[in-house]
Design an enzyme around this catalytic site. Structure first.
Site, short mmCIF file in Angstrom:
data_model
loop_
_atom_site.label_atom_id
_atom_site.label_comp_id
_atom_site.label_asym_id
_atom_site.label_seq_id
_atom_site.Cartn_x
_atom_site.Cartn_y
_atom_site.Cartn_z
N LEU A 352 0.81 -1.22 0.00
CA LEU A 352 0.00 0.00 0.00
C LEU A 352 0.85 1.26 0.00
CD1 LEU A 352 -2.70 -1.04 2.64
CD2 LEU A 352 -2.95 -1.01 0.15
N GLY A 353 2.04 1.19 0.57
CA GLY A 353 2.89 2.37 0.61
C GLY A 353 4.16 2.08 1.39
N GLY A 355 7.34 4.20 3.63
CA GLY A 355 7.81 5.44 4.22
C GLY A 355 9.14 5.23 4.90
N GLY A 356 9.58 6.27 5.63
CA GLY A 356 10.88 6.20 6.29
C GLY A 356 10.93 5.20 7.42
N PHE A 357 9.76 4.74 7.90
CA PHE A 357 9.76 3.86 9.05
C PHE A 357 9.17 2.48 8.74
CE2 PHE A 357 9.51 8.23 10.53
CZ PHE A 357 10.64 8.29 11.33
N GLY A 358 8.96 2.19 7.47
CA GLY A 358 8.47 0.86 7.14
C GLY A 358 7.56 0.84 5.93
N LYS A 375 1.87 -3.13 8.89
CA LYS A 375 3.07 -2.31 8.70
C LYS A 375 4.28 -3.03 9.26
CE LYS A 375 5.03 2.27 9.22
NZ LYS A 375 4.81 3.68 9.52
N ASP A 472 3.92 11.62 14.96
CA ASP A 472 4.08 11.50 13.50
C ASP A 472 2.79 11.93 12.78
OD1 ASP A 472 5.61 11.06 11.28
OD2 ASP A 472 5.27 8.90 11.20
#
Length: 664
Positions: A352-353, A355-358, A375, A472
């Site tokens: 799905l996407g 990012g910087g954290f997973g 996630k 966040d």
């Protein structure tokens, strides 16, 4: 005589006050028990046991509850009531009769019989109006005597076990399909019973523990006038009876109220069921294991089968969980194997996407149609893993309509997996910066999204048992459900502390553009830092630009980094702050409301934490309950009544950021 009347008055007053209660397990609970009923060491209410036959058990709340007032014609109507409970039925036999929730004139049921009478009635009083008993039965036996529809049904009973309304045990799933529930499965089952006195309507719903949400359509909905059935004061509780085929009937948790809906129950807060001691099943497993052993010896006789076996074994080892003892204390834990199957092996097609954290993957829980978002993050080691998991497990109990529910977690070596409710419309970030979707975000929807996220943050800061600092808040973590309602998600960085205590120092974590400048100096995650991030989000939604973005000047000029807050402030100083509103809205917004939103975004974005409003004040401004010009009175306030005035002493956001950076 006067003393007796006083005692009765005090008794009735005390009874009338007992209008709501909740038991997350029954350890130490003061219930009225009889027959086989007992409370286990871990807090389960066990009505009957598979170690006894032809017996029954009752467990009732010890105080009577007022349901009507027969002395007053205007109060003779039965009051509304609501109850929620979680039960489980286990048995070695095909049928062990079942259990019932009951309203009785006594704190127990006098004259109840065993077997198919469920401890409610007997041959001599069956159908008598003098019983004054209302019950909802969860029956696992088909008895022609009572005109049962099958051996797995739910029924509404009035003074008799011939139900006035009954239906096969089932629930309406999230995909709108009608799914059967096996009452005697041994797994927890959620039940909802609600009586609405204005409609004289009794609704009954059930669902499995895999979907512990009240179905949108009840299983039973029966019009009932209970004025002649219930007495002024009644007792509420549970009843069960077994015959020659014994079984265990458990109540895991229970809430009740005559003043609105009863409190919700969560499986993670309830005592766990005992491991079944099923000798017949164990024997079956021994036979199966023996057959498998023989087959295995044959398979490994060839090299090809041996290689296949080794590969399969390696795959199983890869998916196996290594659990430490302390992890058993946190009941939100999923197995890695379950999440691996749910996401089809974390394949890229389900991504799905990132990012910087997973990375986040879409999944469907095995054996159900429940969609989830999983996630995967790598633990950074700056905080003890045990403490991190404790906080994640605690956040699993946070519930609010504007927050994505954290269903649970999983650990595999240094990798952590967080399981959230799936949001079908994705993130707000996609709609803001994808021109094909941006048209959906009209002004009204943007305002609804911002107000929803503000409500969610206020709940995290003030409305829960601990202070939760999200850390966040950003557009990509604002997720949209099927009706475009906004929910704040991704609690992977959240930190908790007690109300009235200072937060501990942590590493600087978050996303550039949303990070409050004091975080670089103090390293403390505070609610004020969340307010700063919300201000950046607010300006981003209203302006349609990222908090920090690049702009190239005309005639091929060099790219310039633009801080959105400074850019909006410049328009305000020019006397035309609404020029900062997203040009794609083309004037389809309220000017006064736009001015309010932009000024509020700037107020939240100030570098000095004390100059920012609290989330409670933000919500008041958004709801028109306070004036942004007159109600603040905070130090460092940058707003004036006269927009055309020169804003003296107003430092730039860039300079304030630099001051904090240099102090480091």
């Amino acid at each position: 005589m006067a003393l007796l009347m006083l005692v009765l008055l005090l008794f009735q007053t005390a009874a009338s006050m007992a209008e709501s209660f909740v038991f997350h397990g029954f350890k130490g609970a003061n219930l009225t028990l009889d027959g086989m009923a007992a409370i286990s060491s871990n807090g389960l209410l066990r009505l009957t046991s598979d170690s006894h036959v032809e017996d029954m058990g009752h467990g009732f709340y010890p105080l009577p509850i007022r349901f009507k007032d027969s002395s007053s014609a205007s109060s003779a109507t039965v009051t509304s009531f609501s109850t929620r409970f979680v039960f489980a039925i286990t048995s070695q036999a095909p049928s062990c009769h079942g259990l019932a929730f009951a309203l009785s004139p006594t704190d127990g049921i006098v004259g109840g019989a065993v077997n198919n009478f469920l401890g409610l009635f007997n041959n001599s009083n069956l159908g008598n109006s003098s019983n004054h008993i209302l019950a909802v039965e969860f029956d696992t036996c088909k008895d022609p005597m009572f005109k049962d529809i099958n051996d797995n049904h739910v029924g509404i009973d009035i003074n008799s076990l011939i139900s006035v309304s009954a239906a096969p045990a089932a629930y309406l799933a999230a995909n709108n399909s009608n799914e059967t529930i096996i009452l005697q499965s041994g797994f927890p089952i959620f039940a909802w019973i609600d009586y609405q006195n204005d409609q004289q309507l009794l609704n009954v719903s059930i669902s499995p523990s895999t979907e512990p949400v009240k179905p949108s359509r009840p299983l039973l909905s029966q019009p009932l006038n209970l004025s002649s059935v219930l007495e002024d004061f009644m007792y509420v509780g549970f009843s069960s009876g077994v015959g020659k085929l014994s079984g265990n009937h458990y109540i895991m948790g229970w809430s009740f109220s005559t003043d609105g809906e009863a409190q919700s129950l969560y499986l993670s807060q309830l005592p766990s069921l005992p491991v079944p001691n099923d000798k017949a099943r164990q024997k079956k497993y021994v036979i199966i294991a023996s057959v498998i052993a023989v087959v295995f010896m044959i398979v490994v006789s060839t090299a090809c089968s041996y290689v296949a076996y080794k590969m399969q074994k390696k795959k199983k080892e890869k998916l196996a969980d290594i659990m430490e003892v302390w992890e058993l204390d946190y009941p939100h834990r999923f197995s890695y194997r379950t999440l691996y199957k749910a996401t089809d092996g974390f394949k890229e097609k389900g991504l799905l996407g990132t990012g910087g954290f997973g990375s986040v993957y879409k999944g469907v829980m095995p054996g159900t149609s429940t969609q989830v978002a999983v996630k995967r993050i790598s633990h950074n080691g700056k905080q003890g893993l045990r403490e991190f998991v404790a906080e994640v497990a605690s956040l699993g109990r946070v519930t609010h309509r504007s927050l994505v529910r954290l269903q649970g977690w999983c650990r595999r070596q240094d990798e952590l997996l967080l399981v959230y409710d799936f949001m079908p419309n994705g993130s707000l970030d996609e709609f803001l910066f994808d021109d094909t979707k941006a048209a959906t975000l009209n002004w009204e929807l943007r305002m609804r999204i911002l107000k929803g996220i503000a409500d969610g943050l206020l709940y995290l800061h003030k409305g829960w048992e601990q202070v939760v600092v999200h850390r966040d808040v950003k557009a990509s973590n604002v997720l949209l459900d099927g009706e475009m309602n906004a929910r704040l998600g991704d609690f992977g960085l959240a930190r908790l502390h007690e109300h009235g205590q200072n937060p501990q120092t942590t590493g600087v974590m978050g996303t550039v553009g949303y990070l409050a400048p004091e975080l670089y100096r103090t390293g403390k995650a505070t609610v004020s830092a969340d307010v700063f991030a919300y201000g950046a989000l607010l300006l981003e939604v209203v302006c349609g630009k990222r908090p920090i973005h690049t702009w190239r000047g005309g005639n091929g000029g060099e790219e310039e980094e633009i801080i959105l807050a400074e850019w909006v402030l410049e328009w305000w100083q020019k006397g035309d702050i609404t020029a900062a509103v997203d040009g794609r809205l083309e004037g389809r917004y309220g000017k006064e409301e736009a001015e309010l939103m932009l000024k509020l975004g700037l107020l939240c974005s100030q570098a000095v934490p004390g100059a920012r409003p609290t989330m409670r004040q933000v919500v008041q401004f958004l709801n028109g309950e306070a004036s942004i010009h007159k109600s603040m009175g905070l130090p460092g306030s940058v707003f004036y009544e006269d927009d055309g005035a020169e804003h003296k002493g107003l430092p730039s956001f860039r300079s304030m950021q630099s001051d904090y950076d240099e102090s480091d």
